[in-house]
Design a protein around this motif. Structure first.
Motif, short mmCIF file in Angstrom:
data_model
loop_
_atom_site.label_atom_id
_atom_site.label_comp_id
_atom_site.label_asym_id
_atom_site.label_seq_id
_atom_site.Cartn_x
_atom_site.Cartn_y
_atom_site.Cartn_z
N ARG A 266 -6.00 -48.32 -40.92
CA ARG A 266 -4.68 -47.68 -41.08
C ARG A 266 -4.32 -46.98 -39.77
N MET A 267 -3.08 -47.14 -39.31
CA MET A 267 -2.66 -46.53 -38.06
C MET A 267 -1.19 -46.19 -38.16
N CYS A 268 -0.87 -44.90 -38.06
CA CYS A 268 0.53 -44.45 -38.14
C CYS A 268 1.10 -44.18 -36.75
N GLU A 269 0.50 -43.24 -36.04
CA GLU A 269 1.05 -42.83 -34.75
C GLU A 269 0.17 -43.21 -33.57
N GLY A 270 -0.91 -43.88 -33.80
CA GLY A 270 -1.73 -44.32 -32.67
C GLY A 270 -3.20 -43.99 -32.84
N ILE A 271 -4.04 -44.88 -32.36
CA ILE A 271 -5.49 -44.71 -32.35
C ILE A 271 -5.99 -45.11 -30.97
N SER A 272 -6.97 -44.36 -30.47
CA SER A 272 -7.58 -44.68 -29.19
C SER A 272 -9.07 -44.89 -29.39
N VAL A 273 -9.61 -45.91 -28.72
CA VAL A 273 -11.03 -46.24 -28.80
C VAL A 273 -11.61 -46.11 -27.41
N GLY A 274 -12.73 -45.38 -27.28
CA GLY A 274 -13.26 -45.17 -25.94
C GLY A 274 -14.75 -44.89 -25.91
N LEU A 275 -15.24 -44.75 -24.69
CA LEU A 275 -16.64 -44.37 -24.44
C LEU A 275 -16.64 -42.99 -23.81
#
Length: 293
Positions: free
Chosen positions: A140-149
């Motif tokens: 689920r994503m409404c306003e944004g998701i960030s994936v990182g290290l």
């Protein structure tokens, strides 16, 4: 009756929102052939930081291929490990965990404190003789998701797009499709706009380098190479930042059918919570899960 209709409509909406399965990859992710394919794509597209746009020559990708011991038709000399994504509640902030492999934001991003819902994995990468692959699916994503290290003791819950995060947080912004090293956008990927949406699979391949070879991190969406970073240093952990209550991601080391079931269940739980809120009730995670069944 109204509640049952709401749940049924939510389930139908979840079915409609499920994207079609991505096209079959040329090689199974996590295999030596997939690693070869990934590096060849990096060489042809010049999408990594420090890449070159001149013809077939890409020094960064060529150096990566030599470091992996890869050649045309050759196998990888480095061990490839697909790591199950298990979240660490003690290192996370403003999140709930319906399962150890699934995380959901329970708050909106706090601009006054410059922090927001952040989940960090329990597994920390420290070894340099293995290539690690993390795979997560966006539920689920409404306003944004960030994936990182996130490296070492860097503030994972703070805004990743800060100058102080450069060299310690390497991340992919799903809504824009850009790759960032702290506040610095990777220029070669800036115009690709490979945005992620609900149902997409995001994978991160990490190699910390060995014997003079610099560490690298490759980001892919549905098996398609987005780009890579040079100079990734140990120790690092996978992390996810979310901006809106209800945003959710799930470990994707298991099959597509399992992931589809997880997504439908997440939508059912959201419908149950919405119905309870309309009726003035407050449901715990366990109660919402049980009622959604």
């Amino acid at each position: 009756w109204v509640g049952e209709c709401a749940v049924r409509l939510a389930c139908e909406e979840a079915e409609r929102m499920l994207p079609p399965p991505p096209a079959e990859a040329k090689a199974e992710e996590g295999s030596a052939d997939a690693l070869q394919q990934m590096l060849e794509e990096a060489s042809s597209s010049s999408s990594g930081s420090g890449g070159s746009d001149s013809g077939d020559s890409n020094p960064a990708a060529e150096e990566a291929r030599k470091g992996y011991g890869l050649s045309k038709g050759g196998g990888a000399m480095v061990e490839v490990v697909v790591v199950p994504v298990l979240w660490e509640p003690l290192r996370s902030l403003m999140c709930t965990f319906p399962e150890r492999t699934r995380v959901r934001a329970n708050s909106r991003w706090d601009f006054h404190r410059n922090c927001g819902p952040t989940a960090v994995t329990a597994f920390e990468i420290t070894k340099s003789l293995q290539c690690y692959i993390f795979r997560i699916r966006i539920l689920r994503m409404c306003e944004g998701i960030s994936v990182g290290l996130v490296r070492g003791n860097a503030a994972a819950h703070q805004n990743w797009g800060m100058p102080t995060a450069r060299g310690s947080i390497w991340w992919y912004e799903c809504t824009s499709g850009h790759l960032f090293n702290g506040d610095e956008v990777t220029k070669q990927v800036e115009h690709s706009m490979k945005k992620a949406r609900v149902g997409d699979l995001v994978s991160v391949t990490v190699d910390l380098g060995f014997n003079g070879r610099r560490g690298r991190a490759f980001f892919r969406r549905n098996g398609e190479l987005i780009g890579f970073f040079d100079g990734v240093e140990a120790p690092v952990r996978l992390a996810v930042q979310m901006n809106h209550p209800g945003d959710s991601v799930q470990d994707a080391t298991r099959g597509r059918r399992y992931q589809d079931r997880q997504m439908r269940r997440a939508f059912r739980e959201e419908a149950v919570r919405a119905r309870a809120a309309a009726e003035g009730r407050v449901l715990s995670e366990e109660a919402a899960r049980e009622e959604a069944r």
